[in-house]
Scaffold this active site. Structure first.
Site, PDB file in Angstrom:
ATOM      1  N   HIS A  82      48.554  44.838  32.146  1.00  0.00           N
ATOM      2  CA  HIS A  82      48.136  43.963  33.247  1.00  0.00           C
ATOM      3  C   HIS A  82      49.046  44.216  34.433  1.00  0.00           C
ATOM      4  CE1 HIS A  82      46.534  40.526  35.403  1.00  0.00           C
ATOM      5  NE2 HIS A  82      47.772  40.280  35.771  1.00  0.00           N
ATOM      6  N   SER A 183      48.484  31.460  32.876  1.00  0.00           N
ATOM      7  CA  SER A 183      47.161  31.892  33.331  1.00  0.00           C
ATOM      8  C   SER A 183      46.927  33.366  32.980  1.00  0.00           C
ATOM      9  CB  SER A 183      47.046  31.681  34.844  1.00  0.00           C
ATOM     10  OG  SER A 183      45.847  32.239  35.335  1.00  0.00           O
ATOM     11  N   LYS A 187      44.501  34.985  29.504  1.00  0.00           N
ATOM     12  CA  LYS A 187      43.370  35.916  29.656  1.00  0.00           C
ATOM     13  C   LYS A 187      43.554  37.159  28.783  1.00  0.00           C
ATOM     14  CE  LYS A 187      43.263  35.780  34.408  1.00  0.00           C
ATOM     15  NZ  LYS A 187      43.556  34.523  35.110  1.00  0.00           N
TER      16      LYS A 187
END
Length: 433
Positions: A82, A183, A187
């Site tokens: 990410h 957050s 995910k």
């Protein structure tokens, strides 16, 4: 349990228990807890913070608020990467095929981008015929067969996060490290990752402009991962200027192809090798980061990384011949050079402003409804620290409109030239595991 008591507890600086956090997230997702109470809690968290345990519990409560993707039928350790985002960040396009070529399974769920350029899917769709409309079974079969597949985000993943994110956006509670960390990690975990490599950006073009904030966010996310049984490592990298040279969709695909051959921009290639070696190491395909890096350099040299990219494109309907002939990618009508107005050294390229200029050409979306022009964008000809002569090209503008004075003006304002030599910025500031 009453929400008002929990708001008061956090307001006064106390830690919330696992049960209390679950009560809050379940109630808010179902609509039993109104926005005004959740806003009050978000602001209390903003000022009072959360300890590591609370942050991990919040993450998992958001994971369990919706569907989770089951990747257990895929052989091996699924490592996801990410990036906290930036300008010209094409790393996913290179890292996927690069680590897949040494046997790391890449089961990537990606979105379409809002912002300077498209998301990973938009970029891949600049390859004629490529599509992500595949079933879950096809997705898993492709990863087992080719070690890589990309699918669009589907299902009801982390609905609590979507709802809370929208609320934070309008209540001035976005910039809270526990809320950002939970957050992002919720995910990734909901999408089925066994291990996670994070690229946390810092500098003017990044969400975390301050290096200490970036380090704190990275540490918080690594801690969550390790607490909930997902091995996590983070790298803190520079986004004071755009990464690589290309900003735009097809232009970034071409840059990714060059990089898979080992011919990419120096900074971009280095970041891909560093992130990639962490992915290979976490996937237990190498016993050290050095060995992992050596494997990836070899895959670039011997052509196996590029071959994996071709196989991946073809398996999802794409015309893999674009790899050998990039002129088959969407092409812009006009190619315009932005010439330097003086001799000197490039001292600053304001990343987000350059991203905005690319967006004005049509490379990105201002709203979800906007259409995106895959051909247009910018290619930097100079980076910070480079010497430049008057009349030399600073940027090549690829446009489908002839008149680009607005874009030129924006670029001239945000690419600064100094009379004295300038040091190129550090690319990687820190590694956290």
């Amino acid at each position: 349990m009453r929400m008002v008591d929990l708001i008061e507890k956090k307001r006064d600086g106390h830690a919330l228990t696992k049960e209390e956090i679950q009560f809050i997230i379940e109630g808010y997702t179902k609509g039993d807890i109104p926005d005004y109470q959740m806003s009050a809690l978000a602001m209390a968290i903003f000022f009072r913070g959360m300890n590591e345990e609370e942050t991990a519990e919040l993450t998992m409560a958001m994971v369990h608020s919706g569907d989770t993707i089951d990747l257990s039928r895929i052989e091996g350790i699924k490592v996801d990467k990410h990036s906290t985002g930036g300008v010209g960040d094409t790393t996913t396009l290179v890292l996927g095929p690069l680590v897949a070529s040494v046997g790391v399974p890449v089961a990537k769920m990606s979105g379409r981008g809002l912002g300077h350029t498209g998301g990973t899917i938009d970029k891949l769709e600049s390859v004629p015929g490529f599509h992500v409309e595949i079933t879950n079974d096809e997705f898993i079969d492709l990863v087992n067969k080719n070690k890589i597949a990309v699918v669009g985000q589907s299902g009801n993943l982390t609905p609590a996060d979507k709802k809370l994110y929208a609320l934070r956006d309008v209540t001035a509670t976005v910039n809270s490290i526990p809320l950002i960390a939970s957050s992002i990690m919720s995910k990734k975990i909901a999408a089925g990752a066994d291990a996670i490599v994070l690229d946390v950006k810092t500098g003017v073009g990044a969400f975390m402009k301050d290096l200490n904030d970036a380090k704190a966010l990275a540490k918080a996310m690594v801690d969550i991962g390790n607490r909930v049984g997902r091995k996590t490592m983070a790298i803190i990298s520079d986004m004071s200027q755009p990464l690589g040279y290309a900003i735009g969709n097809a232009l970034e695909v071409k840059e990714a192809i060059d990089t898979l051959k080992g011919e990419g921009p120096e900074d971009f290639q280095e970041l891909c090798l560093v992130l990639g070696s962490h992915m290979v190491y976490l996937a237990e395909k190498a016993s050290s980061l050095e060995e992992a890096r050596h494997m990836l350099e070899k895959a670039m040299k011997d052509g196996s990384a590029l071959q994996t990219f071709k196989t991946f494109l073809a398996a999802q309907g794409g015309d893999a011949s674009v790899v050998d002939d990039p002129s088959k990618l969407p092409q812009a009508k006009y190619i315009i050079e932005l010439e330097a107005k003086e001799d000197g050294y490039v001292s600053e390229i304001v990343a987000d402003a350059v991203g905005t200029a690319a967006m004005w050409l049509g490379a990105g979306r201002a709203t979800k409804e906007s259409t995106i022009d895959l051909a247009v964008g910018l290619v930097l000809r100079k980076k910070v620290g480079d010497a430049v002569k008057k009349g030399e090209s600073l940027v090549t503008i690829y446009s489908n409109r002839e008149q680009v004075d607005d874009v030129k003006q924006k670029l001239y304002e945000n690419i600064r030239i100094s009379a004295t030599p300038v040091q190129a910025p550090t690319l990687i500031y820190d590694k956290i595991s």
